[in-house]
Design a protein around this motif. Structure first.
Motif, PDB file in Angstrom:
ATOM      1  N   THR A  33     -70.346 -89.543  55.452  1.00  0.00           N
ATOM      2  CA  THR A  33     -69.791 -90.384  56.501  1.00  0.00           C
ATOM      3  C   THR A  33     -70.757 -91.543  56.716  1.00  0.00           C
ATOM      4  O   THR A  33     -71.970 -91.334  56.810  1.00  0.00           O
ATOM      5  CB  THR A  33     -69.611 -89.597  57.807  1.00  0.00           C
ATOM      6  OG1 THR A  33     -68.763 -88.468  57.557  1.00  0.00           O
ATOM      7  CG2 THR A  33     -68.974 -90.471  58.885  1.00  0.00           C
ATOM      8  N   VAL A  34     -70.202 -92.753  56.754  1.00  0.00           N
ATOM      9  CA  VAL A  34     -71.028 -93.954  56.877  1.00  0.00           C
ATOM     10  C   VAL A  34     -70.774 -94.604  58.228  1.00  0.00           C
ATOM     11  O   VAL A  34     -69.635 -94.694  58.683  1.00  0.00           O
ATOM     12  CB  VAL A  34     -70.710 -94.966  55.758  1.00  0.00           C
ATOM     13  CG1 VAL A  34     -71.510 -96.245  55.947  1.00  0.00           C
ATOM     14  CG2 VAL A  34     -70.996 -94.345  54.391  1.00  0.00           C
ATOM     15  N   ILE A  48     -70.599 -99.033  66.026  1.00  0.00           N
ATOM     16  CA  ILE A  48     -69.412 -99.863  66.167  1.00  0.00           C
ATOM     17  C   ILE A  48     -68.287 -99.478  65.204  1.00  0.00           C
ATOM     18  O   ILE A  48     -67.114 -99.680  65.517  1.00  0.00           O
ATOM     19  CB  ILE A  48     -69.728-101.357  65.990  1.00  0.00           C
ATOM     20  CG1 ILE A  48     -70.444-101.609  64.656  1.00  0.00           C
ATOM     21  CG2 ILE A  48     -70.579-101.852  67.154  1.00  0.00           C
ATOM     22  CD1 ILE A  48     -70.609-103.071  64.328  1.00  0.00           C
ATOM     23  N   SER A  49     -68.617 -98.925  64.054  1.00  0.00           N
ATOM     24  CA  SER A  49     -67.572 -98.565  63.114  1.00  0.00           C
ATOM     25  C   SER A  49     -68.097 -97.528  62.141  1.00  0.00           C
ATOM     26  O   SER A  49     -69.199 -97.685  61.624  1.00  0.00           O
ATOM     27  CB  SER A  49     -67.085 -99.796  62.339  1.00  0.00           C
ATOM     28  OG  SER A  49     -66.026 -99.451  61.475  1.00  0.00           O
ATOM     29  N   CYS A  50     -67.315 -96.489  61.925  1.00  0.00           N
ATOM     30  CA  CYS A  50     -67.730 -95.411  61.042  1.00  0.00           C
ATOM     31  C   CYS A  50     -66.560 -94.933  60.205  1.00  0.00           C
ATOM     32  O   CYS A  50     -65.401 -94.999  60.649  1.00  0.00           O
ATOM     33  CB  CYS A  50     -68.296 -94.249  61.857  1.00  0.00           C
ATOM     34  SG  CYS A  50     -69.785 -94.683  62.776  1.00  0.00           S
ATOM     35  N   ILE A  51     -66.863 -94.456  58.990  1.00  0.00           N
ATOM     36  CA  ILE A  51     -65.824 -93.957  58.100  1.00  0.00           C
ATOM     37  C   ILE A  51     -66.285 -92.654  57.464  1.00  0.00           C
ATOM     38  O   ILE A  51     -67.407 -92.559  56.964  1.00  0.00           O
ATOM     39  CB  ILE A  51     -65.458 -95.007  57.018  1.00  0.00           C
ATOM     40  CG1 ILE A  51     -64.321 -94.498  56.131  1.00  0.00           C
ATOM     41  CG2 ILE A  51     -66.679 -95.378  56.162  1.00  0.00           C
ATOM     42  CD1 ILE A  51     -63.709 -95.585  55.255  1.00  0.00           C
ATOM     43  N   ARG A  52     -65.419 -91.664  57.534  1.00  0.00           N
ATOM     44  CA  ARG A  52     -65.678 -90.403  56.863  1.00  0.00           C
ATOM     45  C   ARG A  52     -65.022 -90.504  55.494  1.00  0.00           C
ATOM     46  O   ARG A  52     -63.798 -90.466  55.385  1.00  0.00           O
ATOM     47  CB  ARG A  52     -65.093 -89.240  57.657  1.00  0.00           C
ATOM     48  CG  ARG A  52     -65.395 -87.872  57.078  1.00  0.00           C
ATOM     49  CD  ARG A  52     -64.769 -86.787  57.908  1.00  0.00           C
ATOM     50  NE  ARG A  52     -65.117 -85.458  57.430  1.00  0.00           N
ATOM     51  CZ  ARG A  52     -64.610 -84.347  57.917  1.00  0.00           C
ATOM     52  NH1 ARG A  52     -63.733 -84.391  58.901  1.00  0.00           N
ATOM     53  NH2 ARG A  52     -64.985 -83.192  57.436  1.00  0.00           N
ATOM     54  N   ASN A  53     -65.805 -90.645  54.460  1.00  0.00           N
ATOM     55  CA  ASN A  53     -65.248 -90.958  53.152  1.00  0.00           C
ATOM     56  C   ASN A  53     -64.443 -89.807  52.550  1.00  0.00           C
ATOM     57  O   ASN A  53     -63.577 -90.038  51.722  1.00  0.00           O
ATOM     58  CB  ASN A  53     -66.366 -91.391  52.195  1.00  0.00           C
ATOM     59  CG  ASN A  53     -66.866 -92.781  52.511  1.00  0.00           C
ATOM     60  OD1 ASN A  53     -66.088 -93.667  52.847  1.00  0.00           O
ATOM     61  ND2 ASN A  53     -68.168 -92.981  52.419  1.00  0.00           N
ATOM     62  N   ALA A  98     -75.878 -93.147  56.748  1.00  0.00           N
ATOM     63  CA  ALA A  98     -74.938 -92.220  56.125  1.00  0.00           C
ATOM     64  C   ALA A  98     -75.406 -90.795  56.399  1.00  0.00           C
ATOM     65  O   ALA A  98     -76.607 -90.530  56.430  1.00  0.00           O
ATOM     66  CB  ALA A  98     -74.846 -92.460  54.623  1.00  0.00           C
ATOM     67  N   ALA A  99     -74.458 -89.910  56.599  1.00  0.00           N
ATOM     68  CA  ALA A  99     -74.782 -88.512  56.850  1.00  0.00           C
ATOM     69  C   ALA A  99     -73.639 -87.648  56.343  1.00  0.00           C
ATOM     70  O   ALA A  99     -72.479 -88.059  56.371  1.00  0.00           O
ATOM     71  CB  ALA A  99     -75.006 -88.267  58.341  1.00  0.00           C
ATOM     72  N   ARG A 105     -66.141 -90.250  64.353  1.00  0.00           N
ATOM     73  CA  ARG A 105     -66.436 -90.452  65.774  1.00  0.00           C
ATOM     74  C   ARG A 105     -67.861 -89.995  66.096  1.00  0.00           C
ATOM     75  O   ARG A 105     -68.597 -90.687  66.798  1.00  0.00           O
ATOM     76  CB  ARG A 105     -65.443 -89.688  66.639  1.00  0.00           C
ATOM     77  CG  ARG A 105     -65.694 -89.816  68.153  1.00  0.00           C
ATOM     78  CD  ARG A 105     -65.581 -91.219  68.614  1.00  0.00           C
ATOM     79  NE  ARG A 105     -65.898 -91.370  70.031  1.00  0.00           N
ATOM     80  CZ  ARG A 105     -67.101 -91.648  70.481  1.00  0.00           C
ATOM     81  NH1 ARG A 105     -68.121 -91.796  69.633  1.00  0.00           N
ATOM     82  NH2 ARG A 105     -67.309 -91.790  71.781  1.00  0.00           N
ATOM     83  N   ALA A 106     -68.248 -88.846  65.588  1.00  0.00           N
ATOM     84  CA  ALA A 106     -69.598 -88.334  65.858  1.00  0.00           C
ATOM     85  C   ALA A 106     -70.653 -89.210  65.207  1.00  0.00           C
ATOM     86  O   ALA A 106     -71.742 -89.424  65.766  1.00  0.00           O
ATOM     87  CB  ALA A 106     -69.717 -86.896  65.366  1.00  0.00           C
ATOM     88  N   MET A 107     -70.361 -89.736  64.032  1.00  0.00           N
ATOM     89  CA  MET A 107     -71.328 -90.566  63.327  1.00  0.00           C
ATOM     90  C   MET A 107     -71.647 -91.820  64.107  1.00  0.00           C
ATOM     91  O   MET A 107     -72.757 -92.353  64.015  1.00  0.00           O
ATOM     92  CB  MET A 107     -70.779 -90.935  61.943  1.00  0.00           C
ATOM     93  CG  MET A 107     -71.762 -91.644  61.045  1.00  0.00           C
ATOM     94  SD  MET A 107     -73.119 -90.540  60.573  1.00  0.00           S
ATOM     95  CE  MET A 107     -74.210 -91.713  59.773  1.00  0.00           C
TER      96      MET A 107
END
Length: 126
Positions: A33-34, A48-53, A98-99, A105-107
């Protein structure tokens, strides 16, 4: 060596656009997730913006919703933040992280345990 490098910032007039890049090395973004974060002078860092790939689910802060778009190019192993209709209040240093094994949402909640790179400066001004 695991590394993320932000780039693409600059000076832009209000209403303009920029695309930020977050290039990953040493690991594959597809399984992570980035998140994109920013910190303006005198303010706390905000996600501000995150994506779970894994499933391409996304989260956007209200302040950027409808103007910013997050994406990942797996071939380039790079995440992007397309920023349109930029406003002076978007001026900040922008960072990416990245994690694994976390929701978008959590990222987007920046943890005190995060270590940060140099980021890339975005300045929106006439």
């Amino acid at each position: 060596q695991v590394q993320l490098v932000e780039s693409g910032g600059g000076l832009v007039q209000p209403g303009g656009s920029l695309r930020l890049s977050c290039a990953a090395s040493g690991f594959t973004l597809r399984h992570y997730t980035v998140g994109w974060y920013r910190q303006a002078p005198g303010k706390e860092r905000e996600g501000i913006s995150c994506i779970r790939n894994n499933d391409e689910s996304t989260y956007y802060a209200d302040s950027v919703k409808g103007r910013f778009t997050i994406s990942t190019d797996y071939a380039q192993n790079t995440a992007y933040l397309q920023m349109n209709n930029l406003k002076p209040e978007d001026t900040a240093i922008y960072y990416c992280k990245a994690a694994p094994l976390t929701t978008a949402r959590a990222m987007c909640v920046p943890l005190k345990s995060f270590s940060w790179g140099q980021g890339t400066q975005v300045t929106v001004s006439t």
